[in-house]
Design a protein around this motif. Structure first.
Motif, PDB file in Angstrom:
ATOM      1  N   ILE A  23       0.844  -1.155  -0.087  1.00 26.59           N
ATOM      2  CA  ILE A  23       0.016  -0.001  -0.135  1.00 26.59           C
ATOM      3  C   ILE A  23       1.019   1.340   0.085  1.00 26.59           C
ATOM      4  CG2 ILE A  23      -2.018  -1.060   1.112  1.00 26.59           C
ATOM      5  CD1 ILE A  23      -1.252   0.115   3.813  1.00 26.59           C
ATOM      6  N   VAL A  24       0.533   2.170  -0.800  1.00 26.83           N
ATOM      7  CA  VAL A  24       1.070   3.562  -0.673  1.00 26.83           C
ATOM      8  C   VAL A  24       0.300   4.439   0.001  1.00 26.83           C
ATOM      9  CG1 VAL A  24       1.970   5.210  -2.298  1.00 26.83           C
ATOM     10  CG2 VAL A  24       2.110   3.108  -2.983  1.00 26.83           C
ATOM     11  N   VAL A  25       1.187   5.023   0.873  1.00 25.33           N
ATOM     12  CA  VAL A  25       0.360   6.209   1.722  1.00 25.33           C
ATOM     13  C   VAL A  25       1.098   7.435   1.328  1.00 25.33           C
ATOM     14  CG1 VAL A  25       0.146   7.455   3.876  1.00 25.33           C
ATOM     15  CG2 VAL A  25      -0.135   4.868   3.694  1.00 25.33           C
ATOM     16  N   SER A  26       0.294   8.195   0.624  1.00 28.86           N
ATOM     17  CA  SER A  26       0.744   9.805   0.331  1.00 28.86           C
ATOM     18  C   SER A  26       0.240  10.858   0.894  1.00 28.86           C
ATOM     19  CB  SER A  26       0.391   9.959  -1.159  1.00 28.86           C
ATOM     20  OG  SER A  26       0.609   8.851  -2.101  1.00 28.86           O
ATOM     21  N   THR A  27       1.270  11.875   1.341  1.00 27.61           N
ATOM     22  CA  THR A  27       0.923  12.939   2.111  1.00 27.61           C
ATOM     23  C   THR A  27       1.267  14.255   1.571  1.00 27.61           C
ATOM     24  OG1 THR A  27       1.413  11.705   4.000  1.00 27.61           O
ATOM     25  CG2 THR A  27       1.269  13.889   4.628  1.00 27.61           C
ATOM     26  N   ARG A  28       0.367  15.328   1.513  1.00 23.79           N
ATOM     27  CA  ARG A  28       0.860  16.619   0.837  1.00 23.79           C
ATOM     28  C   ARG A  28       0.719  17.609   2.094  1.00 23.79           C
ATOM     29  NH1 ARG A  28       2.729  20.550  -1.306  1.00 23.79           N
ATOM     30  NH2 ARG A  28       1.712  21.661  -2.716  1.00 23.79           N
ATOM     31  N   ASN A  29       1.590  18.100   2.415  1.00 23.41           N
ATOM     32  CA  ASN A  29       1.702  19.318   3.385  1.00 23.41           C
ATOM     33  C   ASN A  29       1.421  20.553   2.824  1.00 23.41           C
ATOM     34  OD1 ASN A  29       2.111  20.917   5.531  1.00 23.41           O
ATOM     35  ND2 ASN A  29       4.047  20.272   6.162  1.00 23.41           N
ATOM     36  N   LEU A  30       0.344  21.288   3.072  1.00 22.82           N
ATOM     37  CA  LEU A  30      -0.114  22.452   2.444  1.00 22.82           C
ATOM     38  C   LEU A  30       0.123  23.689   3.287  1.00 22.82           C
ATOM     39  CD1 LEU A  30      -3.461  21.002   1.364  1.00 22.82           C
ATOM     40  CD2 LEU A  30      -1.662  21.521   0.073  1.00 22.82           C
ATOM     41  N   SER A  31       0.900  23.490   4.406  1.00 19.59           N
ATOM     42  CA  SER A  31       1.336  24.418   5.335  1.00 19.59           C
ATOM     43  C   SER A  31       2.543  24.996   5.116  1.00 19.59           C
ATOM     44  CB  SER A  31       1.215  23.903   6.814  1.00 19.59           C
ATOM     45  OG  SER A  31      -0.295  23.606   7.048  1.00 19.59           O
TER      46      SER A  31
END
Length: 126
Positions: A23-31
């Protein structure tokens, strides 16, 4: 109080489609500040059919950037992803996908930010 998110239990067998090996977990930090992410992954092995913790991972995602991580889950009949940003001031978006043994997306195992469910607490204490 900020609460973590859960994918819910996702079936991972060839009977219901393509089984995922990863499984691939993607995270995008918009801060504009770094974010600390905590991921707990649970699996249901075919031998016990009991939800079992298999990964606990904490990592930082720099400001205005992204992170993609893979976790091996082959051989499990189901799994669950629990995830959260431990800093309540950061804005972070998550997604999760299954990948088959050839690295192809298992679309049926897609969980977008809007599909994650808020839960009162992580299953394993942090």
């Amino acid at each position: 109080m900020k609460m973590p998110y859960s994918s819910g239990i996702i079936t991972n067998t060839r009977v219901t489609g393509t089984a995922a090996s990863y499984i691939v977990v993607s995270t995008r930090n918009l801060s504009s500040a770094a974010a600390t992410i905590l991921v707990e992954i649970f699996a249901v092995p075919v031998t016990t059919f009991t939800l079992t913790p298999i990964y606990v991972s904490s990592y930082n995602v720099p400001a205005l950037s992204s992170d993609i991580r893979e976790f091996y889950i082959a051989g499990n009949v189901a799994y669950e992803v629990q995830i959260d940003n431990t800093d309540s001031l950061s804005v972070v978006a998550f997604s999760s996908y299954g990948l088959d043994e050839s690295g192809n997306l298992v679309i049926e195992q897609r969980v977008l930010q809007s599909e994650f469910t808020e839960i009162p607490a992580f299953s394993l204490p942090i």
